[in-house]
Design an enzyme around this catalytic site. Structure first.
Site, PDB file in Angstrom:
ATOM      1  N   HIS A  70       0.883  -1.169   0.000  1.00 28.40           N
ATOM      2  CA  HIS A  70       0.000   0.000   0.000  1.00 28.40           C
ATOM      3  C   HIS A  70       0.920   1.218   0.000  1.00 28.40           C
ATOM      4  O   HIS A  70       2.024   1.162   0.549  1.00 28.40           O
ATOM      5  CB  HIS A  70      -0.829   0.096   1.280  1.00 28.40           C
ATOM      6  CG  HIS A  70      -1.786  -1.032   1.521  1.00 28.40           C
ATOM      7  ND1 HIS A  70      -1.443  -2.176   2.195  1.00 28.40           N
ATOM      8  CD2 HIS A  70      -3.101  -1.168   1.203  1.00 28.40           C
ATOM      9  CE1 HIS A  70      -2.486  -2.971   2.277  1.00 28.40           C
ATOM     10  NE2 HIS A  70      -3.512  -2.396   1.682  1.00 28.40           N
ATOM     11  N   ASP A  89       2.321   1.904   3.341  1.00 26.61           N
ATOM     12  CA  ASP A  89       3.217   0.889   3.933  1.00 26.61           C
ATOM     13  C   ASP A  89       4.685   1.248   3.782  1.00 26.61           C
ATOM     14  O   ASP A  89       5.525   0.784   4.555  1.00 26.61           O
ATOM     15  CB  ASP A  89       3.058  -0.475   3.238  1.00 26.61           C
ATOM     16  CG  ASP A  89       1.676  -1.062   3.386  1.00 26.61           C
ATOM     17  OD1 ASP A  89       0.935  -0.624   4.263  1.00 26.61           O
ATOM     18  OD2 ASP A  89       1.363  -1.976   2.588  1.00 26.61           O
TER      19      ASP A  89
HETATM   20  C1  XUL Z   1      -7.817  -6.799   3.784  1.00 26.94           C
HETATM   21  C2  XUL Z   1      -6.974  -7.151   2.630  1.00 26.94           C
HETATM   22  C3  XUL Z   1      -6.067  -6.080   2.163  1.00 26.94           C
HETATM   23  C4  XUL Z   1      -5.963  -5.979   0.684  1.00 26.94           C
HETATM   24  C5  XUL Z   1      -5.158  -4.804   0.208  1.00 26.94           C
HETATM   25  O1  XUL Z   1      -8.651  -7.789   4.208  1.00 26.94           O
HETATM   26  O2  XUL Z   1      -6.996  -8.256   2.159  1.00 26.94           O
HETATM   27  O3  XUL Z   1      -4.830  -6.323   2.736  1.00 26.94           O
HETATM   28  O4  XUL Z   1      -5.386  -7.129   0.148  1.00 26.94           O
HETATM   29  O5  XUL Z   1      -5.674  -3.596   0.630  1.00 26.94           O
END
Ligand code: XUL
Ligand code: CO
Length: 443
Positions: A106, A109
């Protein structure tokens, strides 16, 4: 402040290699052998494995009942710039030692805590420059990037579906920046997980407005992707709830209905996660089969839940039968192209040592490899495909074709069924025989 910046974060751990099923070395692969050819393709090319930043490097083990017990060296400085610099270094050392070719992130992150949108934009840009340097050094690439539109308090009522245009604009800005960065870093896909795209109560929600807005913004994102020349896929990640009471991207079938309604079904694929599938009351294999059927299969966030509770526990999936059943649906369609298996999974809160991160990913990769081998064996033996072909053979016959012909009316079908005395008769679905075939290949 940490006194010194370490030059090695996982000291004492050497690169992980395949040693075969006989090894008793827990820091070696028993089944995952990247170069082994399975159904004409290298294992690594089938799996395209990725490690995620958020669970493995950002999370310090906190839960709603208590503070994080992990005490990672790279977390000692907190969410500062120096801490984020160390986090990226530690992550790339881990990726390199584990030997996985991809990673996922992300925007939030990879950089320090950034309270305002403008701070995030500049901190993120700086961090992306550093990722580029680390990628050049190691050869790694993102499997996908994504903008976090759920952690900041402004996103409490959603990002792209927020009732407030200012918040939606902020979300779009994050998506634009992260999509461009993912493209620049040579990412294979771009993910949208609609964590807070949904509602807690309909009493304060205009569902139709939110869905229309989501579709409108999604098409702007798709246009931008084409303008950039990004060849990767845009992926929506299904999840029924958590954190919201109801999430619009409930499951693969719901997403397909949404895409079809707004004419976006040829532009968007799905990122399927087993724990999200079970939260929606489905199996992992069901979600894969549905995505393959509608032509929207994209990528996989591999993990699993816990049968005894209804949470998104994000555990490493060691259930080779579960993986095999999903692979049986995936492989005949050609498998993953731009997609891969991202370990969206976390060690348990009590697994506080650095080695635990390795044990978890090694176990997860071995389980994927075992599932791949078992599914390939089942597919190559051919009995399941042959059974299905036989079960549906009637539709290739003259009478089956007559039923399906678009010019045949309901009355003509019924008249002919009466005239030819067609009653039909049940024949065995042979479930236990088929399950036995799966068990045999699982060994
Ligand atoms: C949350 C999830 C996230 C997504 C990315 O349940 O799976 O980590 O993969 O935002
Ligand atoms: Co996920």
């Amino acid at each position: 402040m940490a006194d010194t910046v370490p030059t090695e974060y996982f000291a004492g751990i050497s690169p992980i290699h395949f040693e075969g099923p006989e090894t008793d070395n827990p820091l070696a692969f028993r089944t995952y052998d990247p170069d082994r050819v399975v159904m004409g393709k290298r294992m690594e090319d089938h799996l395209r494995p990725a490690v995620c930043f958020w669970h493995t490097f950002c999370w310090d083990g906190f839960d709603i009942f208590g503070a994080g017990p992990f005490e990672r060296v790279w977390q000692a400085d907190g969410p500062t710039r120096a801490g984020a610099d160390q986090r990226r270094e530690a992550a790339f050392e881990f990726f390199t030692k584990l030997g996985t070719p991809f990673y996922c992130f992300h925007d939030v992150d990879i950089c320090e805590a950034s309270p305002t949108a403008t701070e995030l934009a500049s901190n993120f840009a700086r961090a992306v420059d550093d990722l580029e340097r680390l990628q050049e050094k190691t050869g790694l690439k993102p499997l996908w990037g994504t903008a976090n539109l759920f952690s900041h308090p402004r996103y409490a009522a959603g990002g792209l579906t927020n009732p407030d245009p200012d918040v939606a604009a902020c979300a779009l800005r994050q998506v634009r920046d992260c999509l461009e960065a993912t493209h620049r870093l040579g990412g294979s896909n771009y993910v949208l997980w609609g964590g807070r795209e949904g509602y807690d109560t309909l009493l304060n929600t205009n569902l139709k407005t939110e869905l229309d807005n989501f579709a409108r913004f999604l098409s702007k994102i798709i246009d931008h992707k084409h303008k950039l020349g990004f060849k990767g896929k845009i992926l929506i990640e299904p999840k029924p709830h958590e954190p919201m009471y109801h999430q619009y991207d409930y499951d693969t079938a719901t997403i397909y209905g949404f895409l079809k309604t707004y004419g976006l079904e040829n532009e968007v694929h799905v990122n399927i996660e087993p724990n999200h599938a079970t939260l929606a009351g489905h199996s992992f294999a069901h979600e894969i089969a549905t995505a393959v059927a509608f032509g929207i299969m994209g990528s996989i966030d591999i993990n699993c839940g816990n049968a005894q509770n209804g949470w998104d526990t994000d555990q490493f999936n060691l259930d080779t039968r579960d993986i095999t059943l999903a692979m049986i649906e995936l492989l005949p369609s050609g498998g993953l192209d731009t997609g891969g298996f991202n370990f969206d999974a976390k060690v348990r809160r009590q697994s506080t040592d650095l080695e635990d991160l390795f044990y978890a990913h090694i176990g997860g990769l071995d389980a994927l490899a075992s599932g791949l081998l078992a599914a390939a064996d089942i597919i190559e033996m051919g009995q399941i495909a042959a059974f299905k072909a036989d079960r549906y053979a009637g539709w290739t016959n003259e009478f089956g074709q007559f039923l399906l012909d678009e010019n045949t009316s309901l009355t003509e079908i019924c008249d002919r069924a009466v005239a030819e005395d067609r009653e039909g008769r049940h024949s065995s679905g042979r479930q236990e025989y088929l399950e036995q075939l799966v068990a045999r290949s699982l060994g």
